[in-house]
Write an enzyme that holds these catalytic residues in place. Structure first.
Site, PDB file in Angstrom:
ATOM      1  N   ILE A  82       0.849  -1.189   0.000  1.00 42.80           N
ATOM      2  CA  ILE A  82       0.000   0.000   0.000  1.00 42.80           C
ATOM      3  C   ILE A  82       0.891   1.247   0.000  1.00 42.80           C
ATOM      4  O   ILE A  82       2.113   1.164   0.081  1.00 42.80           O
ATOM      5  CB  ILE A  82      -0.974   0.002   1.201  1.00 42.80           C
ATOM      6  CG1 ILE A  82      -0.219  -0.150   2.516  1.00 42.80           C
ATOM      7  CG2 ILE A  82      -2.016  -1.100   1.037  1.00 42.80           C
ATOM      8  CD1 ILE A  82      -1.119  -0.107   3.738  1.00 42.80           C
ATOM      9  N   THR A  83       0.257   2.408  -0.056  1.00 46.60           N
ATOM     10  CA  THR A  83       0.945   3.631  -0.459  1.00 46.60           C
ATOM     11  C   THR A  83       2.000   4.123   0.518  1.00 46.60           C
ATOM     12  O   THR A  83       3.171   4.268   0.166  1.00 46.60           O
ATOM     13  CB  THR A  83      -0.094   4.740  -0.713  1.00 46.60           C
ATOM     14  OG1 THR A  83      -0.951   4.313  -1.776  1.00 46.60           O
ATOM     15  CG2 THR A  83       0.576   6.048  -1.109  1.00 46.60           C
ATOM     16  N   PHE A  84       1.631   4.435   1.742  1.00 49.22           N
ATOM     17  CA  PHE A  84       2.590   5.071   2.644  1.00 49.22           C
ATOM     18  C   PHE A  84       3.754   4.153   3.016  1.00 49.22           C
ATOM     19  O   PHE A  84       4.910   4.573   2.984  1.00 49.22           O
ATOM     20  CB  PHE A  84       1.873   5.608   3.888  1.00 49.22           C
ATOM     21  CG  PHE A  84       1.414   7.037   3.728  1.00 49.22           C
ATOM     22  CD1 PHE A  84       0.781   7.456   2.567  1.00 49.22           C
ATOM     23  CD2 PHE A  84       1.631   7.967   4.724  1.00 49.22           C
ATOM     24  CE1 PHE A  84       0.359   8.775   2.405  1.00 49.22           C
ATOM     25  CE2 PHE A  84       1.218   9.294   4.578  1.00 49.22           C
ATOM     26  CZ  PHE A  84       0.580   9.693   3.416  1.00 49.22           C
TER      27      PHE A  84
END
Length: 415
Positions: A82-84
């Protein structure tokens, strides 16, 4: 005698005139002074959610041209994909379990009652690892960040020399303009390392799914922004090494592929920190044993573990911020910790967060420019290698404590 004297005088005068008269030449065109030679800069570009195989859709002439003049690969993200967590891995060289950003949403036993979200910029959450812009600033290399998770955080009084607070309304054109404006500065205040972030492809992938024509349009739009960046750099006479990455890929999802956890496990046993492609669950007080027993039963399309038993291949579970139980769905399936809200029914779309080894999670990687040979397509590698590559390009020393190194790029560097 008089005539001879006159003739001699005339001949002498003609000879003297010939000595002082310049031969005819064409007019000289004034040349402009040469532009000051600019040292190369390194620009790290993230295209959020750009699956590696999007390059094969025939709408990315700029990205494909860069790949042809440099190197490219299908890059494996870190778990959770996922992104972070992955943006921080890309700039620290440490997996989420070691860099401290173990989720887009997380808790820490050291701060009960507090929750990290994607708006959190308190140094407490980010301080377990040092991003490369801080390392560079400490080494005297000026940096500038046009959006990157964590780039607005104060590390003991050190930040990027220039940084922009993320705002989704800022267009791709404005983001490129920000980079170019920083590079128009005089040498004394011009950054040498910059970051740039695009989120359009990720948004389209979530809403329409990775196979949608809308997602392909978003891919083409971001490629055009990369093309504009290249043109502006050429107009400035600014040599640059572009390192273009994605944080993860994207898998197609459907309302028909859901795992209703709340029907399989008594909701009184758990509190969900995260749900979707993977779920992070904390037991309610006194319910750890009961929750562990319930999650230990076989469930179709999903596997669950107590954090100490998460498979080593995922490199996840040692950090105290990891929830006490983690469940992972098969690619394309979604774990629901509660029923969908009536006004927000599930629909077909896309998601990420699955096993990094899943083909749909493979992320874009391209590097081209100074320091990079045109070595073509490389074997797939883990994204922990990107930060060591950036260190090499910037002339920063390598750190043996990192989870990655530059071995994936052996033979592709001219440094």
């Amino acid at each position: 005698m008089r005539l001879s004297t006159r003739l001699l005088a005339a001949l002498l005068a003609a000879g003297l005139q010939a000595c002082v008269t310049q031969p005819f030449s064409a007019p000289q065109v004034a040349r402009s002074a040469p532009r000051d030679a600019r040292p190369p800069v390194v620009i790290l570009v993230s295209i959020d959610g750009f699956r590696a195989d999007y390059l094969q859709r025939g709408v990315t002439p700029n990205l494909n041209a860069l790949a042809a003049t440099g190197i490219s690969a299908a890059m494996r993200p870190s778990f959770p994909s996922i992104t972070f967590p992955n943006h921080y891995t890309l700039v620290t060289g440490l997996r989420p379990d070691r860099n401290g950003i173990v989720g887009n949403r997380m808790e820490d036993p050291a701060r009960p009652g507090q929750v990290f979200t994607m708006q959190s910029d308190q140094p407490f959450w980010w301080g377990e690892a040092e991003p490369i812009w801080i390392t560079a600033e400490k080494a005297g290399i000026r940096t500038a960040t046009m959006f990157w998770p964590g780039s607005n955080v104060d590390f003991g009084g050190v930040r990027p020399r220039d940084w922009a607070q993320y705002a989704g309304a800022i267009s791709d054109r404005q983001r490129v303009d920000g980079i170019v404006d920083w590079l128009r500065r005089p040498a004394q205040t011009r950054p040498r390392f910059l970051t740039l972030y695009f989120d359009l492809v990720d948004h389209a992938g979530h809403e329409f799914g990775p196979d949608s024509a809308k997602t392909t349009e978003a891919v083409a739009e971001v490629d055009a922004a990369i093309g504009r960046l290249r043109s502006e750099l050429a107009a400035l006479g600014q040599p640059a090494t572009l390192v273009i990455v994605a944080d993860h890929g994207m898998a197609a999802t459907s309302p028909d592929r859901t795992i209703k956890l709340y029907e399989r496990i008594d909701p009184k046993l758990y509190r969900a920190i995260a749900a979707g492609p993977y779920a992070g669950l904390e037991p309610q007080p006194g319910q750890e044993a009961a929750l562990g027993e319930a999650l230990g039963q076989p469930m179709p399309h999903m596997t669950c573990w107590p954090k100490a038993a998460i498979p080593p291949a995922l490199h996840y579970g040692a950090n105290p911020r990891v929830p006490r139980f983690v469940c992972l769905a098969e690619a394309g399936w979604l774990i629901l910790d509660k029923p969908p809200e009536p006004d927000r029914p599930l629909k077909a779309g896309g998601a990420h967060g699955y096993d990094p080894a899943a083909p749909d999670m493979a992320a874009l990687f391209i590097a081209s420019g100074a320091g990079i040979k045109p070595a073509g397509k490389l074997a797939g590698f883990d994204n922990v290698a990107v930060a060591p590559l950036l260190r090499a390009l910037l002339g920063l020393p390598q750190d043996p404590r990192l989870d990655g190194d530059t071995r994936p790029f052996a033979g592709a560097l001219t440094l």
